[in-house]
Every structure is written in C-alpha cells, then in structure tokens.
Design a protein around this motif. Structure first.
Motif, PDB file in Angstrom:
ATOM      1  N   UNK A 108       0.814  -1.212   0.000  1.00  0.00           N
ATOM      2  CA  UNK A 108       0.000   0.000   0.000  1.00  0.00           C
ATOM      3  C   UNK A 108       0.858   1.278   0.000  1.00  0.00           C
ATOM      4  N   UNK A 109       1.738   1.436  -0.975  1.00  0.00           N
ATOM      5  CA  UNK A 109       2.608   2.612  -0.991  1.00  0.00           C
ATOM      6  C   UNK A 109       1.841   3.882  -1.339  1.00  0.00           C
ATOM      7  N   UNK A 110       2.323   5.017  -0.840  1.00  0.00           N
ATOM      8  CA  UNK A 110       1.754   6.298  -1.261  1.00  0.00           C
ATOM      9  C   UNK A 110       2.684   7.014  -2.256  1.00  0.00           C
ATOM     10  N   UNK A 111       3.878   6.401  -2.511  1.00  0.00           N
ATOM     11  CA  UNK A 111       4.806   6.946  -3.496  1.00  0.00           C
ATOM     12  C   UNK A 111       5.741   5.826  -3.946  1.00  0.00           C
ATOM     13  N   UNK A 112       5.995   5.762  -5.255  1.00  0.00           N
ATOM     14  CA  UNK A 112       6.916   4.777  -5.814  1.00  0.00           C
ATOM     15  C   UNK A 112       8.001   5.509  -6.600  1.00  0.00           C
ATOM     16  N   UNK A 113       9.259   5.108  -6.393  1.00  0.00           N
ATOM     17  CA  UNK A 113      10.398   5.718  -7.087  1.00  0.00           C
ATOM     18  C   UNK A 113      11.150   4.622  -7.816  1.00  0.00           C
ATOM     19  N   UNK A 114      11.553   4.904  -9.055  1.00  0.00           N
ATOM     20  CA  UNK A 114      12.240   3.878  -9.840  1.00  0.00           C
ATOM     21  C   UNK A 114      13.075   4.514 -10.937  1.00  0.00           C
ATOM     22  N   UNK A 115      13.868   3.688 -11.600  1.00  0.00           N
ATOM     23  CA  UNK A 115      14.568   4.117 -12.798  1.00  0.00           C
ATOM     24  C   UNK A 115      13.583   4.154 -13.964  1.00  0.00           C
ATOM     25  N   UNK A 116      13.893   4.967 -14.959  1.00  0.00           N
ATOM     26  CA  UNK A 116      12.997   5.105 -16.109  1.00  0.00           C
ATOM     27  C   UNK A 116      12.930   3.832 -16.943  1.00  0.00           C
ATOM     28  N   UNK A 117      13.874   2.916 -16.736  1.00  0.00           N
ATOM     29  CA  UNK A 117      13.905   1.665 -17.495  1.00  0.00           C
ATOM     30  C   UNK A 117      13.097   0.551 -16.832  1.00  0.00           C
ATOM     31  N   UNK A 118      12.423   0.842 -15.751  1.00  0.00           N
ATOM     32  CA  UNK A 118      11.687  -0.185 -15.020  1.00  0.00           C
ATOM     33  C   UNK A 118      10.604  -0.809 -15.904  1.00  0.00           C
ATOM     34  N   UNK A 119      10.388  -2.104 -15.721  1.00  0.00           N
ATOM     35  CA  UNK A 119       9.345  -2.807 -16.473  1.00  0.00           C
ATOM     36  C   UNK A 119       7.978  -2.588 -15.821  1.00  0.00           C
ATOM     37  N   UNK A 120       6.941  -2.834 -16.591  1.00  0.00           N
ATOM     38  CA  UNK A 120       5.552  -2.738 -16.101  1.00  0.00           C
ATOM     39  C   UNK A 120       5.213  -1.352 -15.558  1.00  0.00           C
ATOM     40  N   UNK A 128       0.240   3.676  -7.298  1.00  0.00           N
ATOM     41  CA  UNK A 128       0.508   4.884  -6.509  1.00  0.00           C
ATOM     42  C   UNK A 128       1.239   5.885  -7.395  1.00  0.00           C
ATOM     43  N   UNK A 129       1.288   7.161  -6.998  1.00  0.00           N
ATOM     44  CA  UNK A 129       2.085   8.134  -7.759  1.00  0.00           C
ATOM     45  C   UNK A 129       3.505   7.607  -7.950  1.00  0.00           C
ATOM     46  N   UNK A 130       3.968   7.584  -9.177  1.00  0.00           N
ATOM     47  CA  UNK A 130       5.255   6.969  -9.506  1.00  0.00           C
ATOM     48  C   UNK A 130       6.145   7.977 -10.220  1.00  0.00           C
ATOM     49  N   UNK A 131       7.356   8.151  -9.688  1.00  0.00           N
ATOM     50  CA  UNK A 131       8.336   9.066 -10.278  1.00  0.00           C
ATOM     51  C   UNK A 131       9.554   8.258 -10.695  1.00  0.00           C
ATOM     52  N   UNK A 132       9.978   8.434 -11.932  1.00  0.00           N
ATOM     53  CA  UNK A 132      11.154   7.725 -12.432  1.00  0.00           C
ATOM     54  C   UNK A 132      12.261   8.704 -12.792  1.00  0.00           C
ATOM     55  N   UNK A 133      13.485   8.208 -12.737  1.00  0.00           N
ATOM     56  CA  UNK A 133      14.665   8.998 -13.101  1.00  0.00           C
ATOM     57  C   UNK A 133      15.513   8.205 -14.092  1.00  0.00           C
ATOM     58  N   UNK A 134      16.137   8.900 -15.019  1.00  0.00           N
ATOM     59  CA  UNK A 134      17.078   8.288 -15.947  1.00  0.00           C
ATOM     60  C   UNK A 134      18.460   8.320 -15.317  1.00  0.00           C
ATOM     61  N   UNK A 135      19.055   7.141 -15.138  1.00  0.00           N
ATOM     62  CA  UNK A 135      20.353   7.074 -14.467  1.00  0.00           C
ATOM     63  C   UNK A 135      21.394   7.879 -15.245  1.00  0.00           C
ATOM     64  N   UNK A 136      22.080   8.762 -14.541  1.00  0.00           N
ATOM     65  CA  UNK A 136      23.151   9.535 -15.149  1.00  0.00           C
ATOM     66  C   UNK A 136      22.693  10.777 -15.883  1.00  0.00           C
ATOM     67  N   UNK A 137      21.392  11.050 -15.932  1.00  0.00           N
ATOM     68  CA  UNK A 137      20.919  12.252 -16.623  1.00  0.00           C
ATOM     69  C   UNK A 137      21.393  13.513 -15.914  1.00  0.00           C
ATOM     70  N   UNK A 138      21.467  13.443 -14.601  1.00  0.00           N
ATOM     71  CA  UNK A 138      22.042  14.540 -13.810  1.00  0.00           C
ATOM     72  C   UNK A 138      23.156  13.960 -12.948  1.00  0.00           C
ATOM     73  N   UNK A 139      24.026  14.807 -12.429  1.00  0.00           N
ATOM     74  CA  UNK A 139      25.111  14.312 -11.585  1.00  0.00           C
ATOM     75  C   UNK A 139      24.566  13.809 -10.254  1.00  0.00           C
TER      76      UNK A 139
END
Length: 306
Positions: A108-120, A128-139
């Motif tokens: 029952x998460x209220x926030x999910x964080x992952x890499x932009x390459x995550x499956x599904x 839940x609200x999900x935010x992804x980041x591209x590895x290495x896009x920023x320092x």
C-alpha cells in the motif's frame, strides 16, 4: 437631493456585495487547495505526490537517498537489500521487484520511485504516484537534491550536499599531499567472471575519487570508460588500466582467482601495497549513506598508505 443619494447608495451596496463575493470565492479556493500534496516537476512532467510520504517503495537505485532523508520505506529492490551498509535502514523493509506487482500492492505505498527503465511502468503507476529517473541524466549530487524536492525535503538534501562537498574537498587535499598531485587511481571490479574498470559516475566510489576529491584517472581509463561509465576488459590488458593506486571493488562470493595470476600480482600497485580492497556491495551506489562510507574508506586507506 434624495433622488441623487439613492442611486449612490445602491451603487455602494453593489460594490460591497461584489467585494464580499470575491472574498468568499478566494477563501473557497484556498480551502480547496490540498495541503497534503505537492506538485513535483518530474522528467516526464508535473506529478502530484504526497507532501509527507509515509510509505515509499523504491524499485531501483534510490533507497539510500530516501533513507538518508529519514523518510519511511516499506519496499526496496534486491540490490539495495543486499547492501550491508543499509542494514540499519532497511532491516524491516520488504524486498520488492517490478515483476511482482501483487507484492507492491500489498505494501500500500503512497509513493513509488524507480529508474525510467523499469518494467511494467504503466501498471505500477496505477498503484501509486510513480516518479522515475534516468540514471546519469544529472550528476549524483543533483540527483539527491531532486529526490529531496520529491520528498519535500529539499533543504535537508541541500544541507547534506554542502557539507559533503566541504568534507570531500578537504579529504582530497589531504590525500594528494600524501600520494602526490599526479598519482593516478583506478577502480576495478570482478563481476560474473568479467573484469570492469569505471569512469567517474558509475558508483563504486568513483564520484568521490574523481569528482569530489579531484584525484586523477589513468589515461587509458579516461579513454575507454569515462564517457560510457564503465568498460569491460580482459585480464591480459588489466595492467594497462591500473593506476598508481587501485581500488578493487570485490564481491566475496565471485570467482576472484584472477588475483592469484602473475599478471595481477605484477601490477605495480599490487606489488607496492597500493591496492585497496573494498566491499563491492557497499560500493555500488552513490547516495549519501554510500558516499559517506566511501569517503571514510578512502581517507583511511590512502592516508595510511605511506
């Protein structure tokens, strides 16, 4: 005179009523604002997330950033769970993966964080609200600041960044005073029977060595690994990539028999006692918990090397 006063009074009443109506409308709008959420500007656009997240799931890479900001984690990826440096932070945190959606739903998460390459990803966003980041896009420091913004803890993130910059800069000058300004350092790892050398932004302490402390990278490493982040190489050419000092990011249960070969033993850094073995599982990431550990490891290793 009465004919003149009456229209003026009517106009005054109308204006007063309009002002009151605008005031009520403003108050209603203010009441409608949700103080429990904030809008975060993610890579894929603005997204509404909890202002004070209580049940965060991290599917890849960023568990240490969340834990360092003292935000409650309920699920983390297997790589993070296997990091002994996170033990005190993730002891009661469930292991999750992008393949097991049922497990994520159970938490029952209220926030999910992952890499932009995550499956599904589409299905995960429904949980839940999900935010992804591209590895290495920023320092690596900007990445921590971004996660601070996401978790509504930007000030805390910036405070750590400022402090880390000061501590690592001082440590870099102390180390260079011991090993010499021109001494080179390589970071090597053996994983799944393959040797790798790393650039300046792929974890394994590389951000600390090359970016924060300003130590030098061998030319061959710079040529082959700096842009891509890492480079796979054979044992035969390993001496070409070995600096005056070598950090061996070592996985204990891997086949490390290459260390018994003449090629490895004859590397100058090995012969001169300038090889420092690190626990690879503590060296994979570049979050504050990992970076603080790596910085102390390097200070102890280099400053005691002479």
């Amino acid at each position: 005179m009465k004919k003149l006063i009456l229209p003026v009074l009517i106009l005054f009443v109308l204006i007063l009523g309009a002002c009151n109506s605008e005031s009520v409308t403003t108050k209603e709008n203010e009441t409608k604002e949700d103080p429990t959420t904030i809008t975060y500007e993610s890579e894929s656009g603005p997204i509404e997330v909890p202002a004070d997240p209580q049940r965060v799931v991290v599917l890849s890479s960023f568990a240490g950033n969340v834990a360092a900001l003292d935000v409650n984690l309920v699920g983390a990826d297997s790589w993070s769970k296997s990091n002994p440096g996170y033990d005190s932070f993730l002891a009661d945190v469930e292991e999750v993966s992008e393949e097991n959606l049922e497990k994520i739903i159970e938490l029952n998460p209220d926030l999910i964080i992952a890499l932009s390459t995550v499956q599904n990803l589409d299905k995960i966003k429904e949980i839940a609200p999900t935010v992804t980041y591209t590895y290495g896009k920023v320092d690596y420091l900007t990445q921590h600041l971004e996660i601070g913004k996401l978790l509504n803890k930007e000030q805390e993130a910036q405070a750590w960044i400022d402090d880390f910059k000061k501590r690592s800069s001082v440590a870099g000058e102390e180390i260079k005073a011991v090993i010499g300004e021109d001494a080179t350092v390589s970071v090597i790892e053996n994983f799944d029977k393959q040797l790798y050398v790393f650039g300046n932004n792929w974890g394994r302490g590389t951000e600390v060595l090359y970016q924060a402390m300003g130590l030098k990278m061998p030319d061959k490493v710079k040529e082959m690994a700096l842009e891509a982040g890492y480079y796979a190489l054979s044992l035969e050419v390993l001496p070409e990539f070995a600096g005056d000092y070598v950090i061996l990011s070592k996985v204990a249960d891997q086949d490390n028999s290459f260390q018994e070969t003449d090629v490895f033993k004859n590397i100058p850094a090995v012969q001169n006692g300038q090889l420092f073995e690190a626990n690879a599982e503590k060296f994979y990431f570049n979050d504050p918990i990992s970076l603080d550990y790596q910085l102390e490891f390097f200070k102890e290793s280099f400053l005691n090397s002479k």
